[in-house]
Scaffold this active site. Structure first.
Site, mmCIF file in Angstrom:
data_model
loop_
_atom_site.group_PDB
_atom_site.id
_atom_site.type_symbol
_atom_site.label_atom_id
_atom_site.label_comp_id
_atom_site.label_asym_id
_atom_site.label_seq_id
_atom_site.Cartn_x
_atom_site.Cartn_y
_atom_site.Cartn_z
ATOM 1 N N PHE A 166 0.858 -1.187 0.000
ATOM 2 C CA PHE A 166 0.000 0.000 0.000
ATOM 3 C C PHE A 166 0.891 1.233 0.000
ATOM 4 C CE2 PHE A 166 -2.298 3.533 1.853
ATOM 5 C CZ PHE A 166 -3.477 3.507 1.132
ATOM 6 N N ASP B 237 9.158 2.609 1.695
ATOM 7 C CA ASP B 237 8.010 3.379 2.182
ATOM 8 C C ASP B 237 7.902 3.151 3.686
ATOM 9 O OD1 ASP B 237 5.517 4.279 2.980
ATOM 10 O OD2 ASP B 237 4.470 3.557 1.192
ATOM 11 N N LYS C 102 3.064 9.497 8.642
ATOM 12 C CA LYS C 102 2.080 9.358 9.715
ATOM 13 C C LYS C 102 2.550 9.949 11.048
ATOM 14 C CE LYS C 102 -0.952 5.794 7.884
ATOM 15 N NZ LYS C 102 -0.554 5.160 6.614
HETATM 16 C C1 LIG Z 1 -0.879 5.435 5.221
HETATM 17 C C2 LIG Z 1 0.144 5.015 4.235
HETATM 18 C C3 LIG Z 1 0.359 5.732 3.048
HETATM 19 C C4 LIG Z 1 -0.505 6.896 2.641
HETATM 20 O O1 LIG Z 1 -0.375 7.999 3.499
HETATM 21 P P1 LIG Z 1 -1.449 9.195 3.392
HETATM 22 O O2 LIG Z 1 -0.930 10.200 4.381
HETATM 23 O O3 LIG Z 1 -2.780 8.627 3.751
HETATM 24 O O4 LIG Z 1 -1.391 9.694 2.002
HETATM 25 C C5 LIG Z 1 1.380 5.324 2.214
HETATM 26 N N1 LIG Z 1 2.151 4.262 2.515
HETATM 27 C C6 LIG Z 1 1.977 3.551 3.643
HETATM 28 C C7 LIG Z 1 2.873 2.395 3.935
HETATM 29 C C8 LIG Z 1 0.958 3.886 4.532
HETATM 30 O O5 LIG Z 1 0.761 3.158 5.636
#
Ligand SMILES: *Cc1c(COP(=O)(O)O)cnc(C)c1O
Length: 399
Positions: A139, A224, A253
């Site tokens: 994701f 990521d 986050k």
């Molecule tokens: C939450 C998340 C995103 C997206 O972040 P947003 O601030 O909602 O755009 C991307 N990559 C990972 C691994 C995530 O957990």
């Protein structure tokens, strides 16, 4: 009509129907607890989806917000700002990276990484390499590019045509990764623990193998860390568990203690892919969010929250192992690292999740059979004990 029913009715009438919300309206929060609009207190094991790592309403952050708001909030990136430089120093000091780009969310941080990879290949390496390889089950966000990078069909459905130049590679198969690489490959982007995919850690040898393959082929290795970053997994960065040195990694986050902020960190070499005018954001790196994020980093280091997350994560695992022993056939497995955990049940988890909610414990129902726990990193042993006791009770009662 209760306060909750009133808010729910107005929400359903006025707000785009994109969220499956929990049956709660939150009024205020403090530490690891939330209070709903009807005055009930809940233990928060979600932390705004791994965002509020320091807990809610930290007095130190309130003090910074008050001071910085009175001084300077936003002037745009037309100007130099001390707060950006200070945060950059602190954030880069936690890793091997040399440069940072500030933005406003996780998806934006990944967009920046994707754009940097393509531009680096063309302007620095002089190669027309643009392909981004990502893993099944991953994701990476909800913008069109990051939803295409996301290796789960359900997030892309009905949004076609999608941007080109992205390929999903089966997770866990290094030969498949090798076969997917071509002269057009610019970068591989992976999570160390797939969060939205169900808290699925990747094997250390596998990710080290991907990094080695990237180095061999002249492809950027990108991680990521939007969810795993900043102490969540028991190290400041999750890639440090496996001795990795990604060319680029992203975070968002937990960065600004609940305020929206993202960042892309890159080695000095990879960062050569950007030049003035190449990429930008109006809001990114504003003085207020930077000042708050600086304080977040200070507190994480001063309180050694990486170690605390590792200790509390180990304690939670012991508690769940005890429950699994005493109530055989209820818990199938516990996954994750530090305070990024999933309790996989042997059957659909919705009833257990709902019973926990009724008792004042908020966790995250991610996949049909698993409960995700990403609590504030400052959570205590006693809080975890009380959660485990409630979970055991419920599992026994629902037999
Ligand atoms: C939450 C998340 C995103 C997206 O972040 P947003 O601030 O909602 O755009 C991307 N990559 C990972 C691994 C995530 O957990």
């Amino acid at each position: 009509m209760s306060a909750f029913d009133d808010i729910k009715a107005r929400d359903e009438q006025l707000i785009c129907n994109t969220y499956g919300r929990y049956p709660l309206a939150i009024d205020r929060a403090q530490g690891c607890h939330l209070w709903d609009v009807d005055g009930k207190r809940h233990l928060d094991l979600v932390a705004g989806i791994a965002v509020c790592s320091l807990g809610h309403s930290r007095p130190e952050l309130l003090e910074v917000i008050n001071r910085q708001y009175a001084k300077l909030v936003h002037v745009s990136n037309l100007f130099y700002q001390r707060e950006q430089a200070e945060l950059a120093e602190k954030l880069l000091g936690t890793s091997h990276a040399g440069k940072v780009f500030f933005c406003n969310s996780g998806a934006e941080a990944n967009e920046a990484a994707i754009k940097l990879a393509r531009r680096y290949m063309r302007t620095v390496q002089g190669r027309d390499a643009y392909e981004i390889l990502t893993l099944s089950g991953s994701f990476h966000g909800r913008t069109l590019a990051t939803v295409t990078a996301t290796g789960q069909e359900k997030f892309r459905q009905h949004f076609e045509p999608l941007p080109g130049g992205f390929t999903t590679v089966p997770k866990g198969d290094l030969d498949a990764m090798r076969a997917a690489m071509s002269p057009q490959t610019a970068a591989v982007l992976v999570e160390i623990i797939q969060g939205e995919g169900g808290v699925l850690p990747l094997d250390g040898d596998y990710v080290r193998g991907i990094q080695a393959l990237c180095r061999e082929r002249g492809v950027l290795f990108m991680v990521d860390e939007v969810q795993t970053g900043m102490c969540r997994t028991g190290r400041f960065w999750a890639h440090q568990h496996h001795g990795l040195t990604p060319d680029v990694f992203t975070v968002a986050k937990p960065l600004a203690g609940g305020l929206p902020m993202g960042a892309m960190l890159a080695t000095d070499e990879a960062a050569r892919g950007f030049a003035p005018g190449a990429h930008a954001t109006t809001f990114g790196g504003g003085a207020l969010v930077c000042a708050v994020a600086s304080k977040v980093v200070d507190i994480m280091l001063a309180e050694n929250l990486a170690e605390h997350a590792a200790l509390m994560g180990a304690h939670a695992r012991e508690l769940f192992a005890g429950i699994a022993r005493r109530t055989p056939g209820t818990i199938a497995e516990v996954r994750g690292m530090g305070l990024m955990l999933a309790v996989e049940l042997t059957r659909p988890a919705a009833d257990v999740w709902r019973a926990l909610l009724d008792r004042g414990f908020i966790c995250n129902l991610t996949h049909e059979t698993s409960l995700r726990l990403v609590p504030p990193l400052v959570i205590t042993r006693e809080d975890l004990d009380s959660f485990a006791a409630a979970l055991e009770d419920i599992l026994r009662a629902q037999g």
